[in-house]
Design an enzyme around this catalytic site. Structure first.
Site, PDB file in Angstrom:
ATOM      1  N   VAL A  82      44.466  11.670 -58.862  1.00 32.97           N
ATOM      2  CA  VAL A  82      44.176  11.766 -60.298  1.00 32.97           C
ATOM      3  C   VAL A  82      44.162  13.239 -60.710  1.00 32.97           C
ATOM      4  O   VAL A  82      43.389  14.037 -60.176  1.00 32.97           O
ATOM      5  CB  VAL A  82      42.836  11.070 -60.641  1.00 32.97           C
ATOM      6  CG1 VAL A  82      42.524  11.222 -62.129  1.00 32.97           C
ATOM      7  CG2 VAL A  82      42.899   9.596 -60.254  1.00 32.97           C
ATOM      8  N   LYS A  83      45.057  13.556 -61.643  1.00 34.88           N
ATOM      9  CA  LYS A  83      45.186  14.952 -62.089  1.00 34.88           C
ATOM     10  C   LYS A  83      44.304  15.144 -63.323  1.00 34.88           C
ATOM     11  O   LYS A  83      44.358  14.372 -64.283  1.00 34.88           O
ATOM     12  CB  LYS A  83      46.661  15.213 -62.421  1.00 34.88           C
ATOM     13  CG  LYS A  83      47.093  16.645 -62.300  1.00 34.88           C
ATOM     14  CD  LYS A  83      48.615  16.736 -62.392  1.00 34.88           C
ATOM     15  CE  LYS A  83      49.070  18.164 -62.492  1.00 34.88           C
ATOM     16  NZ  LYS A  83      50.496  18.263 -62.806  1.00 34.88           N
TER      17      LYS A  83
END
Ligand code: G3P
Length: 214
Positions: A82-83
Site C-alpha cells: 500500500v503506497k
C-alpha cells in the site's frame, strides 16, 4: 539492488519481466489513470505478470479513510504494497498498517528527515524522488546518500526505494550508494540495456560470420 519497473503499462511490464529484469512494480495515480483501465483490474493484471511487490497508491487524505482504502487494496492480492503519501495523516495510516501487518511504500519523500519519520512509522519502503529534486536544481542522489547513511547509523530496516529515476546515471549511482531498490520507467531500463559498442560489435561479428560461410 532490486529493480522495480515504474509503470501501469502491462505490455512493457510483460516485456521487462520476460527479460528477468523486474523484481517488482510501482504505480502511482498518474500512471494508472493513463491506462484508462479500472484501478483494481489493472493492479490484479500486474500481479499476474510479476510475482513480487506491487505498489498501489491510496488517494484519500485522511488517515481513517486511507486505512479503509488501503485495507481493501491489500486484500486484493498477497503481493500488494500500500503506497501512502508522506504527509502527517499518511504517517498515522502507516503506523496502523504496520500494526496490521500490511506492507507500505511511503511516497513523495523529498528530504532525509521525512524518510526517517516514515521509517519510525514502520514503512516497509520509503520512496525518495530523485528526478523531481534534480528538476528544481537540488541534488536528488545526495538525498539517497543521506538516507543511506542515516538508516545505516541506526540499522533501520525500512528499504530505500529510489524513485523518479530518469537516467542511467541515477540507476548506477543508486547501485553504488546501496539503495535497496530502484524503480525506473521502461525507457530507463531499456537505456541501461543498450550500448552502441554492443550493437556495432554484434553487427561486425555477424558480417564476418556471413563472409566465412562463403
Ligand atoms: O515512482 C515515482 C515516480 O513515478 C515519479 O516519477 O518521473 O513522475 O517524477 P516522475
Amino acid at each position: 539492488m532490486k529493480i522495480f519497473i515504474d509503470s501501469g503499462d502491462t505490455n512493457e511490464i510483460r516485456e521487462a519481466q520476460s527479460m528477468g529484469l523486474v523484481d517488482g512494480v510501482t504505480t502511482n495515480p498518474s500512471l494508472t489513470a493513463k491506462t484508462g483501465k479500472p484501478f483494481k483490474q489493472l493492479i490484479l493484471e500486474i500481479c499476474e505478470i510479476v510475482d513480487g511487490p506491487i505498489s498501489a497508491e491510496v488517494v484519500s487524505l485522511k488517515a481513517d479513510e486511507m486505512i479503509k482504502e488501503g485495507k481493501d487494496i491489500a486484500s486484493w492480492h498477497k503481493n500488494i504494497i500500500v503506497k501512502v503519501p508522506l504527509i502527517p495523516e499518511g504517517l498515522k495510516a502507516v503506523r496502523e498498517f504496520t500494526a496490521m501487518g500490511i506492507k507500505t511504500n511511503v511516497t513523495l519523500c523529498f528530504n532525509a528527515n521525512q524518510a526517517l519519520l516514515a521509517a519510525k512509522a514502520g514503512a516497509t519502503y520509503v520512496s525518495p524522488f530523485v528526478g523531481r529534486l534534480d528538476d528544481i536544481g537540488s541534488d536528488g542522489m545526495q538525498l539517497i546518500r543521506d538516507i543511506r547513511q542515516i538508516f545505516d547509523n541506526y540499522a533501520i530496516e525500512t528499504q530505500i526505494l529510489t524513485a523518479s529515476a530518469r537516467t542511467p546515471i541515477h540507476f548506477m549511482e543508486a547501485a553504488k550508494i546501496g539503495s535497496d531498490v530502484i524503480t525506473a520507467p521502461w525507457s530507463v531500463l531499456q537505456a541501461i540495456i543498450k550500448h552502441p559498442l554492443t550493437d556495432s560489435g554484434l553487427k561486425k561479428f555477424l558480417e564476418d560470420w556471413e563472409k566465412s560461410k562463403k
